[in-house]
Design a protein around this motif. Structure first.
Motif, PDB file in Angstrom:
ATOM      1  N   UNK A  25       0.794  18.336  21.686  1.00  0.00           N
ATOM      2  CA  UNK A  25       0.798  19.522  21.573  1.00  0.00           C
ATOM      3  C   UNK A  25       2.003  19.646  20.537  1.00  0.00           C
ATOM      4  N   UNK A  26       2.112  21.265  19.904  1.00  0.00           N
ATOM      5  CA  UNK A  26       3.425  20.700  18.967  1.00  0.00           C
ATOM      6  C   UNK A  26       4.905  21.191  19.977  1.00  0.00           C
ATOM      7  N   UNK A  41     -11.697  24.578  29.550  1.00  0.00           N
ATOM      8  CA  UNK A  41     -10.981  23.687  29.414  1.00  0.00           C
ATOM      9  C   UNK A  41     -10.880  22.488  28.848  1.00  0.00           C
ATOM     10  N   UNK A  42     -11.733  22.379  27.913  1.00  0.00           N
ATOM     11  CA  UNK A  42     -11.662  21.672  26.081  1.00  0.00           C
ATOM     12  C   UNK A  42     -12.370  22.461  25.382  1.00  0.00           C
ATOM     13  N   UNK A  81      -4.784  16.877  30.751  1.00  0.00           N
ATOM     14  CA  UNK A  81      -6.478  16.709  31.516  1.00  0.00           C
ATOM     15  C   UNK A  81      -7.788  16.353  29.270  1.00  0.00           C
ATOM     16  N   UNK A  82      -6.657  16.317  28.920  1.00  0.00           N
ATOM     17  CA  UNK A  82      -7.454  16.083  27.683  1.00  0.00           C
ATOM     18  C   UNK A  82      -7.974  15.078  27.188  1.00  0.00           C
ATOM     19  N   UNK A  83      -6.734  13.959  27.903  1.00  0.00           N
ATOM     20  CA  UNK A  83      -7.439  12.755  27.479  1.00  0.00           C
ATOM     21  C   UNK A  83      -8.485  12.375  28.617  1.00  0.00           C
ATOM     22  N   UNK A  84      -8.464  12.923  29.858  1.00  0.00           N
ATOM     23  CA  UNK A  84     -10.138  12.016  30.507  1.00  0.00           C
ATOM     24  C   UNK A  84     -10.739  13.117  30.043  1.00  0.00           C
ATOM     25  N   UNK A  85     -10.717  13.828  29.591  1.00  0.00           N
ATOM     26  CA  UNK A  85     -12.281  14.374  29.171  1.00  0.00           C
ATOM     27  C   UNK A  85     -12.717  13.182  27.888  1.00  0.00           C
ATOM     28  N   UNK A 113      -2.926  23.953  25.543  1.00  0.00           N
ATOM     29  CA  UNK A 113      -0.790  23.494  25.769  1.00  0.00           C
ATOM     30  C   UNK A 113      -0.212  22.654  26.528  1.00  0.00           C
ATOM     31  N   UNK A 114      -0.389  21.247  26.357  1.00  0.00           N
ATOM     32  CA  UNK A 114       0.872  20.693  27.039  1.00  0.00           C
ATOM     33  C   UNK A 114       0.345  20.337  28.479  1.00  0.00           C
ATOM     34  N   UNK A 115      -1.516  20.312  28.474  1.00  0.00           N
ATOM     35  CA  UNK A 115      -2.257  19.761  28.969  1.00  0.00           C
ATOM     36  C   UNK A 115      -2.833  18.880  28.672  1.00  0.00           C
TER      37      UNK A 115
END
Length: 495
Positions: free
Chosen positions: A198-199, A404-405, A473-477, A468-470
């Protein structure tokens, strides 16, 4: 090839902590690999003495039991990061000989965590490019080759040196920066993992600026778990960067549960481009099926302003580059042109910038200066800023609706040959960013995961976009996608 250099960050961390391996041995193995890989042109400034000193300190920390996850891990550093006392010239002649007296916040955090710097990595000049063909150091060569040919391929850009070095096992991981896809596209071209946070998640202080509202540093690694470990060390608030977010940094590795049951994955219909190669379309569908098999719900979504993303990006990014690069004038640091008798300050500026900047940087500075000029500011720059807001709102809407993604292709093709895109029309090269620029315009986190190979044996990547800031969660997907794809191919060693 040393088996040590093929280790992941996670594998090396565990071996170092168990005493099965020393940071010094791991560092020496990487330095040996780098010495034999000149054909790739990935490392452009070598720091073996610094690496050995840092490795010795890391071993002392490991023996004392005070060892963060990155302690003793040998890294390559993109030449855009200022490193104290080490050449940092953004692959540009205009910064030739520049050795900063300060350290970028991101690299300072990595050294505090015990990481080891092997050297500086090649890149497109001032991070402007998608093929690593605009560098003052010359082209980086992708370690991958098409089946049955020895055609030199691009590793992507602008973080091409970082991608090639990680894919060729010259280092365990590398830093990259992403302004419109410069981490994710080269990661996809070389079969590695590339995360754009995230920026505001990672400080931009001490990173040579291209487009300040778009630039973001991130890790380029051999696995999703490694990206989580490295991001942990890179991220955090920095008072020296006004755009750095003052929010806690969670334990990203702890978020890797591998469970995405009940999660909702969006497939944006606007990313189904006319003329998309069948291989890319098939990979995208396969990726969606993998996530569905893992228990996620996959649905079609709409991001209606996507079609305006590339032109918006190529107004905003050059405008900011024009402003940022105005400081390179031959007065205070870097290259200064030799002047003729009678030349004044204006001639010095003009000659220095004409000699110091490459053609692509000159093109973007001129475009940026044009769209910021008095007669065209409202017609181009202000309009692009408004469209950027609409693009950001598209993402906000789909996330508010329970997504979620978002899953998309990472690139419109596999790696292409060096020189194959060198046409009179730069727009053909810019189209490489078609799937990635929206993420930067909206300030979102995105990750490229290797998910397959094309018919000629080259790696292909899929992109996941998160809230943003998740990043956790993104890495888990991404972990679920990585495990389902089971990508284990490596380039055959030819260098």
């Amino acid at each position: 090839m040393s088996e040590l250099t093929r280790l992941t960050i996670a594998g090396a961390r565990d071996a170092l902590r168990a005493g099965d391996l020393t940071a010094a041995d791991l560092t020496e193995a990487c330095l040996t690999e780098i010495e034999g890989a000149d054909a790739l042109n990935a490392f452009v400034h070598h720091t073996p003495d610094m690496a050995r000193q840092q490795a010795a300190k890391a071993d002392a920390r490991l023996r004392s039991g005070d060892a963060p996850a990155m302690c003793g891990i040998p890294l390559g550093i993109k030449d855009l990061f200022c490193t104290k006392g080490v050449a940092s010239q953004a692959a540009s002649h205009i910064l030739g000989g520049f050795k900063p007296e300060y350290e970028s916040t991101v690299t300072a955090k990595l050294w505090e965590a015990g990481a080891v710097m092997l050297g500086k990595l090649n890149m497109d000049e001032f991070a402007m490019g998608s093929s690593n063909e605009t560098s003052a150091y010359g082209d980086v060569v992708n370690p991958w080759r098409r089946n049955g040919t020895d055609t030199a391929l691009t590793p992507g850009g602008s973080s091409g040196g970082s991608a090639a070095a990680v894919a060729a096992d010259l280092c365990l991981a590398a830093t990259g920066t992403d302004t419109g896809g410069s981490i994710r596209q080269p990661a996809a071209f070389t079969g590695i993992t590339g995360l754009k946070p995230t920026y505001g998640r990672c400080s931009r202080w001490g990173i040579i600026a291209f487009a300040s509202s778009l630039d973001q540093a991130g890790p380029m690694t051999k696995s999703v778990r490694d990206a989580a470990i490295m991001l942990q060390a890179m991220a955090g608030h920095d008072a020296k960067d006004s755009t750095s977010a003052d929010i806690p940094v969670p334990d990203f590795e702890a978020a890797l549960t591998g469970d995405i049951r009940g999660r909702k994955i969006g497939l944006p219909r606007e990313y189904r481009m006319d003329g998309m190669p069948a291989e890319i379309e098939k990979l995208w569908a396969t990726g969606a099926e993998m996530l569905r098999d893992a228990g996620a719900e996959v649905v079609d979504i709409s991001l209606p302003h996507t079609k305006y993303a590339l032109p918006t990006y190529y107004v905003i990014a050059p405008a900011e580059a024009s402003s940022n690069l105005a400081r390179y004038d031959g007065v205070r640091f870097g290259h200064r042109a030799k002047l003729s008798q009678g030349d004044g300050i204006t001639e010095m500026y003009e000659k220095t910038r004409a000699e110091g900047f490459g053609a692509e940087v000159q093109r973007r500075v001129m475009v940026g200066t044009y769209v910021l000029s008095a007669g065209f500011y409202d017609a181009y720059y202000n309009k692009a800023r408004k469209v950027r807001t609409l693009i950001k709102r598209d993402f906000e809407q789909v996330f508010a609706d329970g997504i979620d993604a978002i899953l998309t292709p990472a690139t419109p093709s596999a790696a292409f040959g060096l020189g194959e895109m060198a046409s009179a029309d730069p727009v053909q090269m810019y189209l490489n960013d078609v799937f990635t620029v929206t993420v930067n315009l909206a300030g979102l986190p995105g990750i490229s995961v290797p998910a397959g190979q094309d018919q000629r044996g080259l790696p292909l990547g899929l992109q996941l976009i998160g809230k943003p800031w998740e990043e956790g969660d993104l890495l888990n997907h991404a972990l679920v996608l990585e495990q389902a794809a089971g990508f284990a191919a490596r380039p055959d060693r030819w260098w």
